[in-house]
Motif scaffolding. Structure first.
Motif, PDB file in Angstrom:
ATOM      1  N   ARG A   1      -8.169  -4.638   0.811  1.00 33.04           N
ATOM      2  CA  ARG A   1      -7.051  -3.705   0.721  1.00 33.04           C
ATOM      3  C   ARG A   1      -6.162  -4.085  -0.458  1.00 33.04           C
TER       4      ARG A   1
ATOM      5  N   ALA B   1      -5.306  -1.499  -3.233  1.00 33.56           N
ATOM      6  CA  ALA B   1      -3.922  -1.147  -3.529  1.00 33.56           C
ATOM      7  C   ALA B   1      -3.564  -1.519  -4.955  1.00 33.56           C
TER       8      ALA B   1
ATOM      9  N   GLU C   1       0.852  -1.184   0.000  1.00 33.42           N
ATOM     10  CA  GLU C   1       0.000   0.000   0.000  1.00 33.42           C
ATOM     11  C   GLU C   1       0.888   1.235   0.000  1.00 33.42           C
TER      12      GLU C   1
ATOM     13  N   ILE D   1      -4.445   6.161  -2.145  1.00 30.11           N
ATOM     14  CA  ILE D   1      -4.858   4.800  -1.905  1.00 30.11           C
ATOM     15  C   ILE D   1      -6.184   4.810  -1.193  1.00 30.11           C
TER      16      ILE D   1
END
Length: 679
Positions: free
Chosen positions: A640, A644, A584, A668
């Motif tokens: 996530r 990402a 990330e 992000i």
DNA sequence: ATTAGGG
DNA sequence: CCCTAAT
């Protein structure tokens, strides 16, 4: 600059630890020895062979410890040895084979103990192998490679370890399926302190050795050597976070081992050269042959027939890489033991001698006899096998091949043979004792008998049961194999096989195959390719190709056949979390940095691994939960991942990536917000 | 040595 | 995970 980076690394408000960054060149921890780099020469392989054998059997057990632990890692010591090799043409009968192609080499790998000087020198001086190459016009006579492994007694680490004796009731019967055969085990002795003194040097050399357990009976108590090294169990996925950056601190045994080395040589964190070398060797060690083959794990087998307990698996072997120095040195020593031999169809003990007294204490026979048989009371015959011989190998390599490649070829040939499994053949007075059901006494192996002519040999088991099986008596069998023996198709091994990674290069002369192979079918059975029925295998050599390629051999060529995958280590959720977090922040395409940031201490995770994992994570996040396998990854993480991934896909990772002031963090987040449809 | 991808 | 090509 640095500061700025720090700022950039922030992600979602988490301050990120700064990773000192320097130009990549500067970041390198240390230049590493090239020599070190994976030069897996035949000898090296040979050395590790023993370990591998055990390893094979043990590896399955513990996943954590398994990977690198037993894998032999060769370090400079080995290499140095390599360099020391002296190539000495023994004889140069007539030479030229006219044109290019193959010339025959007579190789004699012999090692002798060299004077060991000081500890410091131990590594390099131990001994050298001598390889003589002899070009012989006669292709068939070619290579006779005898690798004699001396199994000798030695003092244990504490100087107390005598010969390993295996005691066997005279009257016990070898089970028809060759239990006895199963009993052999290669072992490297754990002694380590031996290098400390030059005087011990010699003894040391004897320390590590292949141990052949002739029978599964009683093992001299002294023979049980405890490995000084312990495998520590390590938490598969325990890691600690440092600051914001998640740094995983996992490591496993292997890695630890490597790590230790790093201290010395300082290699790169990710996959140190050593590790690479290590791997390479490992890879070489495990060929498909090994995989499919019955492997010598048989050593673990207990001879139920006999009602005897078997040996305890010893962890010593190569598993102990932990003991860095020692390991290295030991390995070396192991090599040292390789000495020239003559072959005769099998790995065989060089000779047997009866040395009654020798029994328990550490008497060391000064006599050349490799195998010691001592008589014990109680009608038990103790066997102390000091060396075994491998079968005759015919190796064909182009003249242009390098010595190193030759060595590797030899090793590979050996591996091919052993890979299929090996069993022990018993020879008494030069004759093979085929009847496994005979008692020792009947066979003439009583306490009182003269066992000087007793010898053992390792024979490839692979295909059919070779000689050992048999029927009748020693004499009868002799006809077959013995008679033809000299030539009995030795192993012709060509180092040069560009192609056919899989295709077996081995072929065997049909005529040589014995009529009755009822083969004990014990172990391996039809292993992989047929390696060979009799003790020998013939490896055809694709001569042509070679000419040009000087060293096509090892590396690419055959490697495929000897590759062993690393043990699988599924990523834990914690690791995934760390990975996700790092990505990330850093984005994809900067795996090295990701590695550094979050997995620096997890040596078993290379940046390539991380990259791959990310790939799979993205995939995983894409598929339905039902389709996912393995330890479930929290959806949160998967989300996530998608976020990402989406984000970094849009923003050329490399280009600006970290430098984009805002992007990292904010975007992000945005991405998360806008992320497709991950729910 | 790293990166990027295919297998 | 492995293997490779391309950097």
């Amino acid at each position: 600059m640095v500061l700025k980076k720090r700022v950039d690394y922030r992600f979602k408000g988490f301050p990120v630890p700064v990773i000192p960054k320097a130009p990549r060149s500067a970041r390198r921890r240390v230049p590493f020895n090239k020599a070190d780099d994976g030069r897996a020469c035949a000898i090296e392989l040979l050395a590790s062979l023993a370990g591998q054998l055990l390893q094979e059997s043990e590896s399955s057990a513990s996943s954590n410890a398994s990977e690198g632990n037993h894998l032999p890692e060769f370090s400079h010591g080995v290499i140095e040895q390599d360099r020391q090799d002296v190539v000495k043409p023994l004889k140069t009968e007539e030479v030229h084979q006219g044109s290019c192609a193959e010339s025959t080499f007579k190789i004699e790998v012999a090692s002798r103990n060299s004077s060991r000087k000081s500890l410091s020198h131990a590594k390099t001086d131990c001994s050298r192998e001598r390889v003589s190459v002899n070009t012989n016009s006669d292709c068939w006579k070619k290579v006779e490679a005898d690798v004699k492994v001396e199994i000798s007694d030695c003092d244990n680490k504490f100087g107390q370890c005598p010969d390993r004796l295996v005691e066997t009731p005279e009257n016990f019967r070898e089970s028809s399926d060759g239990n006895i055969k199963k009993g052999f085990k290669w072992e490297q002795e754990a002694g380590s302190s031996c290098f400390q003194e030059s005087t011990l040097a010699d003894k040391c050399s004897l320390k590590e050795h292949l141990e052949l357990y002739v029978s599964p009976t009683l093992i001299d108590s002294k023979s049980n050597i405890k490995s000084p090294f312990h495998r520590k169990s390590f938490p598969s996925a325990s890691f600690s976070r440092h600051g914001n950056g998640n740094k995983l601190g996992f490591r496993d045994d292997d890695e630890n081992f490597l790590r230790c080395k790093k201290v010395c040589t300082k290699s790169k964190a990710f996959r140190s050269p050593r590790r690479i070398a290590h791997r390479r060797i490992r890879n070489l060690m495990s060929s498909k042959y090994w995989k499919t083959a019955p492997k010598l794990k048989d050593c673990e087998l207990s001879t139920s027939d006999l009602g005897v307990t078997n040996y305890h698996k010893r962890k010593t072997c190569y598993g102990v890489e932990r003991s860095q120095h020692n390991t290295i040195v030991k390995r070396r020593k192991f090599f040292d033991r390789v000495s020239g031999v003559t072959s005769d169809g099998g790995f065989s003990s060089e000779s047997v001698s009866n040395s009654p007294q020798k029994g328990t204490d550490g008497d060391k026979p000064s006599s050349p006899a490799k195998l010691h048989v001592s008589k014990a009371k109680d009608s038990h015959v103790k066997f102390s096998i000091k060396s075994i011989r491998i079968p005759e190998l015919y190796i064909e390599v182009p003249e242009t091949a390098t010595v190193g490649s030759l060595k590797r070829t030899i090793m590979e040939a050996v591996m091919a043979i052993l890979g299929g499994g090996a069993h022990v053949g018993v020879l008494l007075q030069g004759k093979k004792v085929r009847d496994d059901n005979r008692t020792l006494v009947q066979t003439g192996l009583s306490c009182n008998a003269n066992l000087d002519t007793l010898s053992f040999m390792l024979e490839p088991t692979s295909l059919q049961a070779p000689p050992t099986v048999g029927v009748g008596d020693p004499s009868s069998q002799c006809e077959t194999s013995q008679a033809t023996r000299p030539t009995e198709t030795p192993v012709l091994y060509s180092g040069i096989t560009d192609t056919l990674p899989d295709s077996p290069l081995l072929t065997y002369p049909g005529n040589l195959i014995e009529s009755n192979h009822e083969s004990t079918s014990s172990p391996a059975d039809t292993t992989v390719d047929k390696i060979t029925s009799d003790s020998r295998a013939l490896v055809a050599v694709p001569a042509s190709t070679e000419a040009l390629a000087v060293v096509p051999l090892s590396q690419k060529t055959k490697r495929s056949e000897f590759v062993q995958r690393r043990t699988r280590r599924p990523f834990s959720v914690a690791e995934v979390e760390a990975l996700v977090h790092a990505v990330e922040e850093l984005g994809t395409g900067r795996w090295r940095d990701v590695k550094l940031r979050a997995f620096e201490n997890a040596d078993h995770r290379t940046y390539v691994d991380l990259k791959d994992k990310w790939k799979t994570l993205v995939h995983t996040a894409t598929i339905s939960p039902q389709q996912r396998r393995g330890e479930p990854v929290p959806q949160e993480l998967l989300d996530r991942v998608l976020a990402a991934h989406a984000f970094w896909s849009q923003h050329q990772t490399k280009q600006h990536g970290k430098h984009q002031a805002g992007p990292g963090t904010l975007k992000i987040s945005e991405a998360s917000a806008e992320r497709p449809c991950v729910s």
